[in-house]
Design a protein around this motif. Sequence first.
Motif, PDB file in Angstrom:
ATOM      1  N   UNK A  48      27.881  38.547  29.289  1.00  0.00           N
ATOM      2  CA  UNK A  48      28.168  39.941  28.971  1.00  0.00           C
ATOM      3  C   UNK A  48      29.643  40.190  29.266  1.00  0.00           C
ATOM      4  N   UNK A  49      30.103  41.407  28.996  1.00  0.00           N
ATOM      5  CA  UNK A  49      31.459  41.772  29.370  1.00  0.00           C
ATOM      6  C   UNK A  49      31.462  42.244  30.811  1.00  0.00           C
ATOM      7  N   UNK A  50      32.460  41.813  31.573  1.00  0.00           N
ATOM      8  CA  UNK A  50      32.618  42.172  32.983  1.00  0.00           C
ATOM      9  C   UNK A  50      33.749  43.186  33.087  1.00  0.00           C
ATOM     10  N   UNK A  51      33.466  44.299  33.720  1.00  0.00           N
ATOM     11  CA  UNK A  51      34.458  45.359  33.871  1.00  0.00           C
ATOM     12  C   UNK A  51      34.833  45.484  35.341  1.00  0.00           C
ATOM     13  N   UNK A  52      36.133  45.507  35.598  1.00  0.00           N
ATOM     14  CA  UNK A  52      36.660  45.807  36.927  1.00  0.00           C
ATOM     15  C   UNK A  52      37.304  47.179  36.851  1.00  0.00           C
ATOM     16  N   UNK A  53      37.142  47.957  37.901  1.00  0.00           N
ATOM     17  CA  UNK A  53      37.612  49.337  37.914  1.00  0.00           C
ATOM     18  C   UNK A  53      38.715  49.534  38.945  1.00  0.00           C
ATOM     19  N   UNK A  54      39.682  50.377  38.626  1.00  0.00           N
ATOM     20  CA  UNK A  54      40.785  50.678  39.538  1.00  0.00           C
ATOM     21  C   UNK A  54      40.245  51.280  40.832  1.00  0.00           C
ATOM     22  N   UNK A  55      39.289  52.172  40.710  1.00  0.00           N
ATOM     23  CA  UNK A  55      38.805  52.935  41.867  1.00  0.00           C
ATOM     24  C   UNK A  55      37.870  52.146  42.782  1.00  0.00           C
ATOM     25  N   UNK A  56      37.307  51.040  42.289  1.00  0.00           N
ATOM     26  CA  UNK A  56      36.344  50.264  43.075  1.00  0.00           C
ATOM     27  C   UNK A  56      36.775  48.804  43.128  1.00  0.00           C
ATOM     28  N   UNK A  57      36.875  48.262  44.332  1.00  0.00           N
ATOM     29  CA  UNK A  57      37.249  46.858  44.503  1.00  0.00           C
ATOM     30  C   UNK A  57      36.156  46.185  45.312  1.00  0.00           C
ATOM     31  N   UNK A  58      35.700  45.040  44.829  1.00  0.00           N
ATOM     32  CA  UNK A  58      34.647  44.275  45.499  1.00  0.00           C
ATOM     33  C   UNK A  58      35.139  42.876  45.823  1.00  0.00           C
ATOM     34  N   UNK A  59      34.385  42.199  46.648  1.00  0.00           N
ATOM     35  CA  UNK A  59      34.719  40.833  47.018  1.00  0.00           C
ATOM     36  C   UNK A  59      34.345  39.848  45.923  1.00  0.00           C
ATOM     37  N   UNK A  60      34.549  38.564  46.190  1.00  0.00           N
ATOM     38  CA  UNK A  60      34.210  37.537  45.201  1.00  0.00           C
ATOM     39  C   UNK A  60      32.703  37.405  45.019  1.00  0.00           C
ATOM     40  N   UNK A  61      32.321  36.949  43.840  1.00  0.00           N
ATOM     41  CA  UNK A  61      30.921  36.731  43.502  1.00  0.00           C
ATOM     42  C   UNK A  61      30.366  35.634  44.413  1.00  0.00           C
ATOM     43  N   UNK A  62      29.382  35.961  45.241  1.00  0.00           N
ATOM     44  CA  UNK A  62      28.851  34.964  46.182  1.00  0.00           C
ATOM     45  C   UNK A  62      28.062  33.843  45.505  1.00  0.00           C
ATOM     46  N   UNK A  63      27.744  34.006  44.219  1.00  0.00           N
ATOM     47  CA  UNK A  63      26.977  32.983  43.517  1.00  0.00           C
ATOM     48  C   UNK A  63      27.867  32.007  42.752  1.00  0.00           C
ATOM     49  N   UNK A  64      29.170  32.154  42.883  1.00  0.00           N
ATOM     50  CA  UNK A  64      30.106  31.232  42.252  1.00  0.00           C
ATOM     51  C   UNK A  64      30.742  30.368  43.343  1.00  0.00           C
ATOM     52  N   UNK A  65      31.137  29.158  42.969  1.00  0.00           N
ATOM     53  CA  UNK A  65      31.825  28.293  43.930  1.00  0.00           C
ATOM     54  C   UNK A  65      33.098  28.985  44.373  1.00  0.00           C
ATOM     55  N   UNK A  66      33.392  28.943  45.658  1.00  0.00           N
ATOM     56  CA  UNK A  66      34.527  29.695  46.187  1.00  0.00           C
ATOM     57  C   UNK A  66      35.865  29.305  45.561  1.00  0.00           C
ATOM     58  N   UNK A  67      35.975  28.097  45.012  1.00  0.00           N
ATOM     59  CA  UNK A  67      37.240  27.681  44.405  1.00  0.00           C
ATOM     60  C   UNK A  67      37.540  28.431  43.099  1.00  0.00           C
ATOM     61  N   UNK A  68      36.523  28.946  42.441  1.00  0.00           N
ATOM     62  CA  UNK A  68      36.767  29.701  41.199  1.00  0.00           C
ATOM     63  C   UNK A  68      35.988  31.010  41.150  1.00  0.00           C
ATOM     64  N   UNK A  69      35.587  31.518  42.303  1.00  0.00           N
ATOM     65  CA  UNK A  69      34.838  32.783  42.350  1.00  0.00           C
ATOM     66  C   UNK A  69      35.736  33.942  41.941  1.00  0.00           C
ATOM     67  N   UNK A  70      35.199  34.793  41.089  1.00  0.00           N
ATOM     68  CA  UNK A  70      35.904  35.985  40.635  1.00  0.00           C
ATOM     69  C   UNK A  70      35.339  37.202  41.349  1.00  0.00           C
ATOM     70  N   UNK A  71      36.100  38.271  41.346  1.00  0.00           N
ATOM     71  CA  UNK A  71      35.621  39.526  41.925  1.00  0.00           C
ATOM     72  C   UNK A  71      34.352  39.961  41.216  1.00  0.00           C
ATOM     73  N   UNK A  72      33.401  40.463  41.986  1.00  0.00           N
ATOM     74  CA  UNK A  72      32.187  41.019  41.399  1.00  0.00           C
ATOM     75  C   UNK A  72      32.570  42.191  40.499  1.00  0.00           C
ATOM     76  N   UNK A  73      32.118  42.148  39.276  1.00  0.00           N
ATOM     77  CA  UNK A  73      32.390  43.230  38.343  1.00  0.00           C
ATOM     78  C   UNK A  73      31.089  43.879  37.914  1.00  0.00           C
ATOM     79  N   UNK A  74      31.191  44.707  36.923  1.00  0.00           N
ATOM     80  CA  UNK A  74      30.034  45.447  36.420  1.00  0.00           C
ATOM     81  C   UNK A  74      29.862  45.172  34.935  1.00  0.00           C
ATOM     82  N   UNK A  75      28.611  45.147  34.479  1.00  0.00           N
ATOM     83  CA  UNK A  75      28.352  44.976  33.047  1.00  0.00           C
ATOM     84  C   UNK A  75      28.936  46.160  32.279  1.00  0.00           C
ATOM     85  N   UNK A  76      29.518  45.856  31.153  1.00  0.00           N
ATOM     86  CA  UNK A  76      30.171  46.906  30.367  1.00  0.00           C
ATOM     87  C   UNK A  76      29.182  47.957  29.853  1.00  0.00           C
TER      88      UNK A  76
END
Length: 103
Positions: A48-76
């Motif tokens: 799906x499309x992942x949306x990151x928001x200016x007003x909300x910042x989250x940590x890395x996705x815990x289900x991804x390997x830490x070497x390439x983990x991206x910030x948790x986003x929200x479905x568009x």
Amino acid sequence: MFEPGERVVCVNGKFDPLHKRIYSALPVEGGLYTVRECSIGRSTTGVSYRVLLVELVNGPDPYMHESNAEELGFRSDRFAPLVSEEESQEATWELPETVGTPR
């Protein structure tokens, strides 16, 4: 999908208990937000499309390997473009007067 800087409104603020545990910040239904980034993401239902928001910042996705983990986003699909007041007025239809209505 969405562009950075675009204003959106949250149309689905319902989250599972798991989301409430792993996210540090969640959008609220009806809340207005600014898109920081939009990219291809993943979800339990596939890609799906992942949306990151200016007003909300989250940590890395815990289900991804830490070497390439991206910030948790929200479905568009949790968001809709914010319609400006000008666009809203242009889309407003005036109902014709009903025949027989007293003036």
